[in-house]
Scaffold this active site. Structure first.
Site, PDB file in Angstrom:
ATOM      1  N   HIS A 117       3.146   9.489   3.332  1.00  0.00           N
ATOM      2  CA  HIS A 117       4.521   9.581   3.799  1.00  0.00           C
ATOM      3  C   HIS A 117       5.452   9.881   2.788  1.00  0.00           C
ATOM      4  O   HIS A 117       5.748   9.975   1.758  1.00  0.00           O
ATOM      5  CB  HIS A 117       4.757   7.936   4.450  1.00  0.00           C
ATOM      6  CG  HIS A 117       4.792   6.984   3.328  1.00  0.00           C
ATOM      7  ND1 HIS A 117       6.039   6.810   2.579  1.00  0.00           N
ATOM      8  CD2 HIS A 117       3.727   6.213   2.637  1.00  0.00           C
ATOM      9  CE1 HIS A 117       5.790   5.807   1.874  1.00  0.00           C
ATOM     10  NE2 HIS A 117       4.483   5.636   1.851  1.00  0.00           N
ATOM     11  N   ASP A 142       9.010   9.024   3.370  1.00  0.00           N
ATOM     12  CA  ASP A 142      10.097   8.246   3.302  1.00  0.00           C
ATOM     13  C   ASP A 142       9.858   7.380   2.107  1.00  0.00           C
ATOM     14  O   ASP A 142       8.962   7.088   1.305  1.00  0.00           O
ATOM     15  CB  ASP A 142      10.365   7.377   4.435  1.00  0.00           C
ATOM     16  CG  ASP A 142       9.438   6.360   4.878  1.00  0.00           C
ATOM     17  OD1 ASP A 142       8.155   6.712   4.784  1.00  0.00           O
ATOM     18  OD2 ASP A 142       9.518   5.377   5.189  1.00  0.00           O
ATOM     19  N   ASP A 196       5.805   6.065  -4.502  1.00  0.00           N
ATOM     20  CA  ASP A 196       5.286   5.679  -3.107  1.00  0.00           C
ATOM     21  C   ASP A 196       6.221   6.314  -2.005  1.00  0.00           C
ATOM     22  O   ASP A 196       7.473   5.692  -1.751  1.00  0.00           O
ATOM     23  CB  ASP A 196       5.644   4.175  -3.143  1.00  0.00           C
ATOM     24  CG  ASP A 196       5.217   3.398  -1.816  1.00  0.00           C
ATOM     25  OD1 ASP A 196       4.669   4.182  -1.056  1.00  0.00           O
ATOM     26  OD2 ASP A 196       5.343   2.274  -1.486  1.00  0.00           O
ATOM     27  N   GLU A 236       7.109   5.264   7.145  1.00  0.00           N
ATOM     28  CA  GLU A 236       5.897   4.563   7.040  1.00  0.00           C
ATOM     29  C   GLU A 236       6.533   3.086   6.452  1.00  0.00           C
ATOM     30  O   GLU A 236       5.972   2.206   6.621  1.00  0.00           O
ATOM     31  CB  GLU A 236       5.181   5.116   5.935  1.00  0.00           C
ATOM     32  CG  GLU A 236       3.764   4.224   5.799  1.00  0.00           C
ATOM     33  CD  GLU A 236       3.714   3.301   4.617  1.00  0.00           C
ATOM     34  OE1 GLU A 236       2.887   2.635   4.503  1.00  0.00           O
ATOM     35  OE2 GLU A 236       4.643   3.275   3.873  1.00  0.00           O
ATOM     36  N   GLU A 237       7.380   3.445   5.577  1.00  0.00           N
ATOM     37  CA  GLU A 237       8.147   2.095   4.879  1.00  0.00           C
ATOM     38  C   GLU A 237       8.746   1.020   5.752  1.00  0.00           C
ATOM     39  O   GLU A 237       8.799  -0.105   5.401  1.00  0.00           O
ATOM     40  CB  GLU A 237       9.025   2.243   3.667  1.00  0.00           C
ATOM     41  CG  GLU A 237       8.635   3.052   2.661  1.00  0.00           C
ATOM     42  CD  GLU A 237       7.497   2.385   1.739  1.00  0.00           C
ATOM     43  OE1 GLU A 237       7.235   1.166   1.880  1.00  0.00           O
ATOM     44  OE2 GLU A 237       6.982   2.862   0.710  1.00  0.00           O
ATOM     45  N   ASP A 239      -1.851   6.560  -0.531  1.00  0.00           N
ATOM     46  CA  ASP A 239      -0.777   5.981  -0.510  1.00  0.00           C
ATOM     47  C   ASP A 239      -0.875   4.436  -1.404  1.00  0.00           C
ATOM     48  O   ASP A 239       0.117   3.600  -1.130  1.00  0.00           O
ATOM     49  CB  ASP A 239      -0.362   5.621   0.898  1.00  0.00           C
ATOM     50  CG  ASP A 239       1.024   4.857   0.918  1.00  0.00           C
ATOM     51  OD1 ASP A 239       1.921   4.761  -0.072  1.00  0.00           O
ATOM     52  OD2 ASP A 239       1.330   4.115   2.230  1.00  0.00           O
ATOM     53  N   HIS A 298       8.674   0.064  -4.812  1.00  0.00           N
ATOM     54  CA  HIS A 298       9.785  -0.719  -4.227  1.00  0.00           C
ATOM     55  C   HIS A 298      10.715  -1.203  -5.263  1.00  0.00           C
ATOM     56  O   HIS A 298      11.367  -2.276  -4.935  1.00  0.00           O
ATOM     57  CB  HIS A 298       9.485  -1.654  -3.251  1.00  0.00           C
ATOM     58  CG  HIS A 298       8.603  -1.032  -1.973  1.00  0.00           C
ATOM     59  ND1 HIS A 298       8.253  -1.966  -0.860  1.00  0.00           N
ATOM     60  CD2 HIS A 298       8.063  -0.161  -1.875  1.00  0.00           C
ATOM     61  CE1 HIS A 298       7.573  -1.205  -0.078  1.00  0.00           C
ATOM     62  NE2 HIS A 298       7.281   0.045  -0.634  1.00  0.00           N
TER      63      HIS A 298
END
Length: 409
Positions: A77, A79, A137, A171-172, A194, A376
């Protein structure tokens, strides 16, 4: 070089936005998508394209003699999480020495809190300046996939089946697989790239839902409020007090689920709490959803009819039941890692990936590591060697032969 690709990708701010109703949730994700189309075309995947929703697709035809084999998809992903800023990322490299790592703004990556670093002494580590996340990520996964298919495309001696590539937005915020076009992808099996530390292989994930509870108050001047005022903020307090104790992310591990309060807002007239609910066990997952609604009814009974409204929305489910019939996908990943000098670790995901949704959509899709650490967070980082190692693993993995899908129309 995969490192160079990764550093060019993290320069794009691609944070998704849970509050947005557009697809993708932020238009800036398409900027990276367009760049990746050009990267894939330059690598030799001439059909690379981005659709109107920001999904990137590309294909590499099988080498001679392998044309009839199942097509394998590699998925990541674009994002980044809105939990920390993704704007103006300033990556740099530091040497892991066994001591705590101090970032440019004074933020410390503690060896105690990041035990993954203890085995990396002497390695080069890509970090941020402490003001943003890094974006490993999942731009590490994106970079590893692009580098992998570029090497296959440039070296005819590397035998492989047909390869499909898909990069998703959002995705997040749990929407990454919403608009994946499986017909356009044209794959029989897939892997999302991922995960975190190199060696992770995951085919069990949380069942997931989001919850929103809104409290409707009655406001009046506090001097004449007795018997009239209903303070929505106090309703919210009553609600939070009733949530199960020690069932939050800070007190759970492994297969244990949780209630996670992600945000609160409010004033006297209206207040709101948002949560995510997670559990590997489907029965316990359903119980958590009912608990959220039951507590809302309890608080409403205290404050009066119509004072509390609660909604729970399922996000994704545990992919295990969909992957088990194709367990060779996990075994193939273990073999590829072992052959590349990586110790494989099959473990449950305390989260989810696009692969969970895709597995339920009909594409069996375990998840593989990227090498990133502290996702994150402004303490997010990735060893340079992990980027290289995952490309090596992917090349080995993609090259393997797989049985045909007998259940696919």
């Amino acid at each position: 070089m995969v490192k160079d690709r990764f550093l060019s990708y993290v320069a794009f701010d691609t944070a998704s936005d849970e509050e947005s109703e557009t697809v993708p949730s932020t238009a800036k994700q398409k900027k990276l998508g367009a760049f990746l189309v050009s990267e894939l075309k330059a690598a030799g995947l001439s059909d690379a394209m981005m659709d109107e929703r920001g999904y990137v697709y590309a294909h590499l035809a099988a080498t001679a003699g392998r044309e009839g084999e199942p097509v394998l998809a590699l998925i990541a992903h674009m994002d980044t999480s809105p939990a920390a800023s993704g704007a103006g990322i300033r990556p740099s490299e530091v040497l892991v020495t066994g001591e705590d790592i101090r970032l440019a703004n004074g933020t410390v990556i503690s060896m105690h809190d990041t035990p993954e670093l203890k085995s990396l002494s002497g390695e080069r580590l890509i970090v941020t300046d402490g003001n943003t996340l890094l974006g490993a990520d999942d731009k590490a996964g994106v970079a590893e996939i692009v580098e992998t298919v570029a090497r296959f495309a440039s070296d005819p001696a590397l035998s492989h089946p047909g390869i499909a590539v898909c990069f998703t937005p959002d995705e997040e915020i749990g929407r990454g697989a919403d608009y994946v076009d499986l017909a356009r992808l044209g794959a029989d099996y897939g892997y999302t790239v991922d995960g975190s530390v190199v060696g992770e292989i995951e085919y069990e994930n949380f069942n997931a839902a989001s919850a929103k509870v809104v409290f409707h108050g009655v406001n009046i001047h506090p001097g004449s409020a007795k018997g009239v005022m209903k303070n929505a903020c106090l309703m919210l307090r009553d609600y939070l007090d009733r949530l199960p104790k020690d069932e939050d992310p800070a007190h759970t591990d492994g297969y244990e689920g949780f209630y996670h309060v992600t945000g609160v807002r409010g004033e006297e007239t209206e207040a709101e709490v948002r949560m995510i609910l997670r559990d590997h066990d489907r029965v316990l997952f359903e119980k958590k959803k009912e608990t959220v609604l039951a507590i809302a009814r309890e608080v409403e009974s205290l404050w009066g009819a119509g004072t509390v409204t609660a909604t729970v929305t399922d996000s994704y489910y545990n992919m295990k039941e969909k992957v088990l019939p194709y367990l060779f996908l996990v075994e193939d990943a273990e073999e590829a890692m072992t052959a590349c000098g990586v110790t494989p670790r099959v473990q449950p995901i305390r989260g989810g990936t696009d692969g969970a949704r895709l597995s339920f959509m009909g594409l069996p899709c375990p998840n593989l590591s990227t090498g990133g650490i502290n996702f994150h967070s402004v303490r997010e980082c990735i060893p340079v060697s992990s980027l290289d190692k995952m490309v090596e693993v992917l090349i080995r993995l993609v090259s393997k032969k797989r049985p045909a899908r007998t259940d696919k129309a």
